[in-house]
Enzyme design. Structure first.
Site, mmCIF file in Angstrom:
data_model
loop_
_atom_site.group_PDB
_atom_site.id
_atom_site.type_symbol
_atom_site.label_atom_id
_atom_site.label_comp_id
_atom_site.label_asym_id
_atom_site.label_seq_id
_atom_site.Cartn_x
_atom_site.Cartn_y
_atom_site.Cartn_z
ATOM 1 N N PRO A 126 9.894 1.040 0.868
ATOM 2 C CA PRO A 126 9.852 1.106 -0.598
ATOM 3 C C PRO A 126 8.452 1.405 -1.136
ATOM 4 O O PRO A 126 8.308 2.139 -2.120
ATOM 5 C CB PRO A 126 10.344 -0.282 -1.031
ATOM 6 N N TYR A 127 7.439 0.869 -0.494
ATOM 7 C CA TYR A 127 6.052 1.132 -0.897
ATOM 8 C C TYR A 127 5.729 2.612 -0.718
ATOM 9 O O TYR A 127 5.157 3.251 -1.610
ATOM 10 C CB TYR A 127 5.118 0.257 -0.075
ATOM 11 N N TYR A 128 6.106 3.172 0.434
ATOM 12 C CA TYR A 128 5.836 4.588 0.677
ATOM 13 C C TYR A 128 6.654 5.477 -0.257
ATOM 14 O O TYR A 128 6.171 6.524 -0.708
ATOM 15 C CB TYR A 128 6.108 4.940 2.139
ATOM 16 N N LYS A 131 4.829 5.533 -3.503
ATOM 17 C CA LYS A 131 3.648 6.397 -3.415
ATOM 18 C C LYS A 131 4.048 7.871 -3.406
ATOM 19 O O LYS A 131 3.409 8.712 -4.058
ATOM 20 C CB LYS A 131 2.842 6.061 -2.155
#
Length: 212
Positions: A126-128, A131
């Site tokens: 989810p973080y990637y 981004k």
């Protein structure tokens, strides 16, 4: 240069603020909580409250009169997927919109190595994803003079002042060197409209960025 740093209380953000001040820039630390003021006030650095859940128009008021915005805010994938989407993605996009509303042209994004390549995303997907889409918005949905910096695995090691920006297969980089790259990129026109992967290496930061 008059620079506003969003996410100034983070590990990289605080280093960016300190290094900008040392380099002679006029810097404002955008912070989320009132108790974060003290460490900056001790350094003689102005702080402004920033809530990335606000609308772009509200954020833009804080950016009026600045030459550049640095975005170093984020959940780091550690505060739950919902907040990752709201801060790392939507908050980032709203900061871009706010910069354009305020007439700030220069924008530096601290992203993550290989964010644009789904095949390389690790276990904090989810973080990637956040981004990835924030960076895509910056590239294709704004008219900002952007630089996207993609550091590898962040460490607390002492900075070396040297990086590699090509032929990267992964690796680590001290947060201190990431901050130095942010500061250097602001006055390195060769970095405008560029996405720059970086890990520790053999090339001086300023020279490496100027040769992009």
């Amino acid at each position: 240069m008059k620079v506003f740093v969003i996410g100034a209380h983070g590990n990289v953000g605080h280093l960016v603020v300190s290094q900008l001040k040392m380099a002679g820039h006029e810097v404002t630390a955008g912070i989320r909580k009132p108790e974060q003021k003290e460490s900056f006030e001790e350094e003689g650095i102005k702080t402004v409250h920033v809530d990335l859940l606000d609308k772009p128009e509200a954020l833009a008021v804080n950016l009026d009169g600045y030459d550049a915005v640095v975005f170093s805010a984020g959940s780091g994938g550690k505060t739950g997927d919902d907040m990752t989407m709201l801060i790392d993605l939507d908050g980032a996009v709203k900061s871009m919109q706010a910069a354009e509303i305020a007439g700030v042209k220069r924008y530096v994004m601290v992203s993550a190595l290989f964010a644009e390549d789904r095949n390389r995303w690790n276990n904090i997907k989810p973080y990637y994803a956040a981004k990835f889409y924030a960076d895509e918005w910056l590239r294709y949905r704004t008219g900002l003079d952007y630089t996207i910096l993609e550091p590898g695995r962040l460490t607390f090691d002492e900075g070396t002042g040297k990086i590699n920006t090509d032929g990267i297969e992964g690796g680590a980089i001290p947060r201190e060197d990431v901050a130095a790259a942010v500061v250097a990129s602001l006055t390195t026109p060769e970095t405008i409209k560029k996405t720059i992967p970086m890990v520790s290496g053999q090339n001086g930061i300023k020279d490496a960025l100027a040769s992009i």
